[in-house]
Enzyme design. Structure first.
Site, PDB file in Angstrom:
ATOM      1  N   SER A   1       0.835  -1.199   0.000  1.00  0.00           N
ATOM      2  CA  SER A   1       0.000   0.000   0.000  1.00  0.00           C
ATOM      3  C   SER A   1       0.870   1.248   0.000  1.00  0.00           C
ATOM      4  O   SER A   1       2.033   1.227   0.419  1.00  0.00           O
ATOM      5  CB  SER A   1      -0.885   0.016   1.240  1.00  0.00           C
ATOM      6  OG  SER A   1      -0.069   0.208   2.373  1.00  0.00           O
ATOM      7  N   LYS A   2       0.250   2.325  -0.453  1.00  0.00           N
ATOM      8  CA  LYS A   2       0.970   3.592  -0.501  1.00  0.00           C
ATOM      9  C   LYS A   2       1.384   4.000   0.908  1.00  0.00           C
ATOM     10  O   LYS A   2       2.470   4.516   1.138  1.00  0.00           O
ATOM     11  CB  LYS A   2       0.061   4.639  -1.125  1.00  0.00           C
ATOM     12  CG  LYS A   2       0.783   5.906  -1.383  1.00  0.00           C
ATOM     13  CD  LYS A   2      -0.024   6.872  -2.178  1.00  0.00           C
ATOM     14  CE  LYS A   2       0.729   8.166  -2.211  1.00  0.00           C
ATOM     15  NZ  LYS A   2      -0.063   9.330  -2.106  1.00  0.00           N
TER      16      LYS A   2
END
Ligand code: GLU
Length: 488
Positions: A255-256
């Site tokens: 995930s970012k």
């Protein structure tokens, strides 16, 4: 005759192109091409707050860089335009009215505060937050009262319980979801008239005649909700397949938030990864190629792609493997192509110093040692700089030896006779000097290398000599000899 295959990628432009979205796009692209179908781009841009055109650009550029071009989309049109959800507001409200008329949906007058209070009440229950369907059975008087208060209703879709929603998933096999795990009746159109993802996506997939929906496993519960909407509209569902998510080696979802730019496709473009390597890596994250093959072109992958061979278990993001693919392509792609792609990493150098052919020779000589093209700038710097800077420690350890001056002097004398243009012969000329001086290995090569490149390690010595040519070699070797003298 079966319907012509139609698949899509439906990104929300609320962030840059994520590695997971790129992989989903790739699987859809491969599936479309494998079956002579159509690959559609649709923008799910109904989140007015978070959507941004710069993200749309990043997503489009990233997919095109990977070679995953679409056949229909917001930028190129197509028979089922528009391909942007914000341009279909009227269409969604028309279909929502159909659901209201059928009794499959109803107006919900709950205010955000009331819904928040409900959530709070449910906080400590084992079932987790869910709408209690309180507006399902409002009397006409209650509705009138709410309207008189100025409340603007949302539209909710009924999710009956108990019920099992099941389908055969193209990757996961049989899936069964209990409708009581879906959070109660769901909003499909917000009170401001904006359609919610789970509803708009169904309308679009029907309108655009999608035959297969391939999207990440995080959408499995959404798929169950969407199947109910298809049913209520009397439409047949497309087939569904959900590739498993991508994790890091610590089993955290990629995930970012946790991985920053590591999930952003453009970062790899900027770092000088080859799109061919990215495609191979993304394809093979969850898909094992037949006969233990490791490298495949996009065209070939299109010919043999098999959705049923995609693994059910999570993919693990493995940067060293991606780097392995990239090194392979840097070595293997046509030299002219790599040279073209190398240009952004050479801007700080004056290109007049070498012809295109010499530049290709430079790239050929260093590319084996690169993992990504952004390393090129440092790897070729010594070819372009006027004078070589020899670090003090290298000076002391290599050029302070008496034999080093002898090697350099002998090499200097040979420069006019070197067979420039023939890399192997240039290397041989150094070996000959070694023989005449009774020196070999580091004692022979390092002084020459250091004098002409400033380093003890690097690409093939014969190639460096051949490419640098008479004038640069003379200047550099002469300067090194002077330095040796000063050190003596
Ligand atoms: N906009 C959704 C996403 O980006 C698309 C899901 C779908 O393919 O239906 O995850």
């Amino acid at each position: 005759m079966p319907d012509k295959v139609r698949v899509r990628i439906a990104p929300s432009p609320t962030g840059n192109l994520h590695l997971g979205t790129a992989r989903t796009a790739l699987y859809n692209y491969l599936y479309a091409h494998r079956h002579g179908g159509t690959f559609v781009m649709r923008l799910e841009d109904t989140d007015e707050v978070r959507s941004d055109e710069s993200y749309t650009k990043d997503i489009f550029d990233g997919l095109r860089w990977l070679g995953l071009t679409w056949d229909e989309g917001p930028d190129i049109g197509g028979p089922f335009a528009p391909y942007r959800q914000t341009e279909k507001i009227d269409r969604y409200s028309h279909v929502a009215n159909l659901l209201l008329e059928k009794g499959a949906a109803y107006f919900c007058f709950c205010s955000p505060q009331e819904l928040e209070a409900l959530k709070e009440e449910q906080k400590n229950t084992t079932r987790g937050p869910r709408y209690d369907n309180r507006c399902r059975s409002l009397t006409p008087q209650q509705k009138e009262k709410y309207v008189a208060e100025g409340r603007v209703p949302a539209i909710r879709f009924k999710i009956d319980e108990p019920r099992v929603i099941s389908w055969h998933d193209g990757i996961k096999g049989e899936i069964a979801i209990d409708s009581s795990d879906l959070g109660g009746d769901m909003v499909i159109v917000k009170s401001n008239g904006v359609a919610i993802y789970n509803f708009a996506v169904v309308v679009d997939d029907i309108d655009m005649k999608m035959t297969y929906v391939i999207r990440g496993e995080d959408h499995i519960h959404n798929t169950a909700k969407q199947i109910l909407i298809y049913e209520a509209l009397g439409e047949t569902t497309p087939s569904f397949a959900h590739p498993a998510l991508i994790f890091d080696i610590e089993r955290r979802k990629l995930s970012k938030r946790h991985h920053g730019e590591l999930v952003h496709i453009d970062r790899y473009r900027q770092d000088g990864y080859m799109p061919e390597a990215m495609v191979n890596y993304l394809a093979q994250m969850s898909w094992s190629l037949p006969e233990d093959r490791e490298i495949i072109s996009l065209d070939e992958a299109c010919r043999i792609f098999d959705l049923s061979k995609i693994s059910k278990s999570p993919a693990v993001f493995d940067l060293p493997r991606l780097n392995w693919f990239n090194s392979h392509y840097l070595r293997d792609l046509p030299l002219t192509l790599v040279t073209d792609r190398a240009q952004p990493y050479l801007v700080e150098f004056s290109m007049e110093k070498y012809s295109r052919q010499q530049l290709e020779e430079i790239i050929a000589c260093v590319r084996d040692g690169l993992t990504m093209l952004s390393e090129l700038t440092e790897a070729v710097r010594f070819f372009f700089e006027d004078a070589v800077v020899i670090p003090e420690d290298v000076m002391n350890s290599v050029l302070s030896k008496e034999s080093a001056t002898k090697v350099l002097q002998a090499f200097y004398d040979q420069i006019p006779n070197l067979p420039f243009g023939d890399h192997a012969a240039c290397k041989k000329a150094v070996d000959e000097i070694g023989k005449s001086l009774g020196l070999k290995g580091k004692d022979l090569y390092w002084p020459v290398r250091v004098a002409i490149s400033g380093k003890t390690q690097g690409p093939d010595l014969g190639s460096i000599i051949s490419i640098l040519g008479k004038i640069r070699l003379s200047t550099r070797v002469d300067a090194a000899i002077q330095q040796c003298k000063q050190h003596a």
